[in-house]
Write an enzyme that holds these catalytic residues in place. Structure first.
Site, PDB file in Angstrom:
ATOM      1  N   LYS A  67      -1.257  -2.904  43.208  1.00 13.85           N
ATOM      2  CA  LYS A  67      -1.210  -4.337  42.863  1.00 13.85           C
ATOM      3  C   LYS A  67      -0.314  -5.045  43.879  1.00 13.85           C
ATOM      4  O   LYS A  67       0.904  -4.914  43.839  1.00 13.85           O
ATOM      5  CB  LYS A  67      -0.681  -4.572  41.449  1.00 13.85           C
ATOM      6  CG  LYS A  67      -1.197  -5.891  40.939  1.00 13.85           C
ATOM      7  CD  LYS A  67      -0.293  -6.874  40.283  1.00 13.85           C
ATOM      8  CE  LYS A  67       1.026  -7.270  40.693  1.00 13.85           C
ATOM      9  NZ  LYS A  67       1.070  -8.477  41.558  1.00 13.85           N
ATOM     10  N   GLU A  98      12.387   0.889  44.057  1.00 13.16           N
ATOM     11  CA  GLU A  98      13.000   0.463  45.325  1.00 13.16           C
ATOM     12  C   GLU A  98      13.372  -0.997  45.144  1.00 13.16           C
ATOM     13  O   GLU A  98      12.505  -1.874  45.203  1.00 13.16           O
ATOM     14  CB  GLU A  98      12.000   0.628  46.476  1.00 13.16           C
ATOM     15  CG  GLU A  98      11.611   2.073  46.764  1.00 13.16           C
ATOM     16  CD  GLU A  98      12.692   2.847  47.497  1.00 13.16           C
ATOM     17  OE1 GLU A  98      13.737   2.275  47.832  1.00 13.16           O
ATOM     18  OE2 GLU A  98      12.478   4.050  47.720  1.00 13.16           O
ATOM     19  N   CYS A 125      14.947  -6.117  52.049  1.00 12.26           N
ATOM     20  CA  CYS A 125      15.855  -5.554  51.034  1.00 12.26           C
ATOM     21  C   CYS A 125      17.140  -5.065  51.696  1.00 12.26           C
ATOM     22  O   CYS A 125      18.214  -5.125  51.108  1.00 12.26           O
ATOM     23  CB  CYS A 125      15.179  -4.421  50.292  1.00 12.26           C
ATOM     24  SG  CYS A 125      14.519  -3.162  51.391  1.00 12.26           S
TER      25      CYS A 125
END
Ligand code: NAD
Length: 482
Positions: free
Chosen positions: A179, A254, A288
């Site tokens: 997705k 994550e 990130c």
């Protein structure tokens, strides 16, 4: 290049074919550099997810598990070759959909190819072990794929994050449902075209688009999904983990970071400042493992910031498709969030050394200037929250202990960097950092071979490397008496 993406209505990719969403609804993805619509894509719900998961389950029980590891490996190498051949088109799509500069997007697509090749090489090297138990028994382990796995990814590296988990899952023998994020579905849908072309059996890789709270949640909760890899925010990670707990499903999470770059007085300042410019402004700070806090020794505080500010001032900003150094943020929502956090920094008394606003020459698109704060107190929101935009904060440190207290003082524990010429200090502090990655005299080191992931609230599990493949394997123990 040259293929148009506008005015296109995309549907889901299930069982190697294009399938309309059951509810007949569509969402729109927007070019963040112009705020103009780019394309429509399916707003999927539980019925679409069920169709995709059933297809993946059928493939897992039949065609895919009949292949040898060597055959899986060859398919993954084949997919890597097709993606490499389609590199320019995929690069352009990432840039239009996310706002990335072409250079950043090209790096991402090359990373996708490298990830596929690493995992293709791993597919036929997975093995269990034998355990000595005595003269009349033999005990051995068999590694088995989990089954159908769910892959939910964010928008900052759309195909990169997708492949980081799809490739090892496929290498391990799982079948997958991906997705993509609702802000950036286009590269995944373009990649879908290459799946059947490579020769993957129907159902091995399915791609279903939609909103997180609809399609994403239905995918996590589907009873036939036996493993979940989620990349995204801590907040959503908590929801995913809670939903996965209902089905006792393993999760790889994550999540976000607030990654400290610690610079001591004996550091190579030119290198540290160049790395800070990259770590804060590349991908417009939407990584990130970006750094948005520099922990600086008093002796080098001014010189480091002067060097960093000069580099930041030299960056060009504009539409990613024109290949500037910085593109726009991905969406209006991110733009408001980043501007809001910068405003909070100013209200809290941090000194704005550079930027903070919209570039005066750009009156549309989600652009924010490279921004540097000085005199930041570690308690300020701008020093505690993930900014996810082109902004960094300078925080003073008195000594190693204070550096460690500030670096480890948040819930996050993704990545940290230490800049010093004293190797003993670097290794001593590496041990004390509660972060999944520690970089010494560099930033964003490592590669597809090296595991990555977060400690504390930055995540569970590791991706990349052989560790990444083992996320998708479970151990069966077999004991035989003779
Ligand atoms: P997000 O959590 O809002 O969304 C990520 C994905 O989760 C999207 O596909 C979204 O549709 C889906 N989702 C949302 N709600 C869901 C739900 N209830 N159930 C299932 N799925 C749901 O994150 P974002 O804003 O898209 O991404 C930015 C975040 O991702 C940052 O915090 C960043 O640090 C993090 N990130 C982490 C890594 C890493 O490797 N640690 C890599 C990239 C991004």
């Amino acid at each position: 290049m040259g293929r148009s993406v506008a005015d296109i209505r995309h549907v889901n990719f299930i069982d190697n074919g294009w399938v309309q969403p059951a509810g007949g609804s569509f969402l729109v993805t927007v070019d963040p550099a112009t705020e103009e619509p780019l394309a429509e894509f399916a707003r999927s719900g539980a019925a679409d997810i069920d169709r995709a998961v059933q297809s993946a389950e059928r493939a897992f029980r039949s065609d895919w598990s009949r292949l040898t590891p060597g055959e899986r490996s060859r398919l993954l190498f084949g997919l890597a070759d097709l993606i490499a051949a389609d590199r320019d088109h995929l690069t352009r799509l990432e840039t239009l959909d996310v706002g990335k500069t072409l250079r950043d997007s090209l790096g991402d697509i090359d990373g996708v190819v490298a990830t596929l090749r690493f995992n293709a090489g791993a597919a036929d090297k997975l093995r269990g072990s034998t355990i000595p138990l005595g003269p009349d028994q033999i005990d051995f382990t068999v590694l088995e794929p989990l089954g159908v796995t769910a892959h939910i990814v964010p928008w900052n590296f759309p195909l990169g994050m997708a492949m980081r988990s799809l490739a090892p899952a496929l290498a391990a023998g799982c079948t997958c449902v991906l997705k993509p994020a609702e802000q950036s579905p286009l590269s995944a849908l373009a990649f879908a075209e290459l799946i059947a072309k490579t020769g993957f059996p129907p159902g091995v890789i399915n791609i279903v688009t939609g909103l997180g709270e609809e399609a994403g949640e239905a995918l996590v909760r589907h009873p036939l999904v036996r493993g979940i890899t989620f990349t995204g925010s801590v907040e959503t990670g908590r929801l995913v983990m809670a939903a996965a707990a209902q089905g006792i499903k393993p999760v790889v999470l994550e999540l976000g970071g607030k990654n400290p770059m610690i610079v001591f007085a004996d550091a190579d300042l030119e290198r540290a400042a160049a790395d800070a410019a990259m770590a804060s402004f590349e991908n417009c700070g939407q990584v990130c493992s970006s750094s948005s806090r520099y922990l600086l020794a008093a002796e080098i505080h001014d010189e480091f910031l002067e060097r960093l500010t000069a580099k930041a001032k030299a960056l060009s900003i504009g539409p990613g498709i024109d290949n500037h150094d910085l593109g726009p943020l991905v969406s209006a929502e991110q733009y408001d969030k980043v501007r809001g956090l910068i405003a909070a920094g100013q209200r809290d008394g941090a000194r704005l050394r550079l930027g903070g606003g919209r570039p005066s020459h750009l009156n549309r698109g989600y652009f924010v200037e490279p921004t540097i704060f000085d005199r930041v107190d570690p308690a300020m929101a701008v020093a505690r929250q993930e900014i996810f935009g082109p902004a960094g904060c300078a925080i003073d440190i008195a000594d190693e202990d204070e550096a460690m207290a500030i670096a480890n003082g948040l819930g996050y524990g993704l990545a940290a960097g230490i800049y010093t010429r004293d190797i003993s200090r670097a290794l001593r502090l590496m041990r004390r950092l509660d972060h999944g990655s520690v970089w010494i005299n560099g930033w964003w080191m490592g590669g597809v071979q090296a595991p990555t992931g977060g400690m504390k609230e930055s995540g569970i599990g590791r991706e990349r490397g052989m560790e990444g493949v083992h996320n998708y394997l479970q151990i069966k123990n077999v004991a035989v008496r003779f």
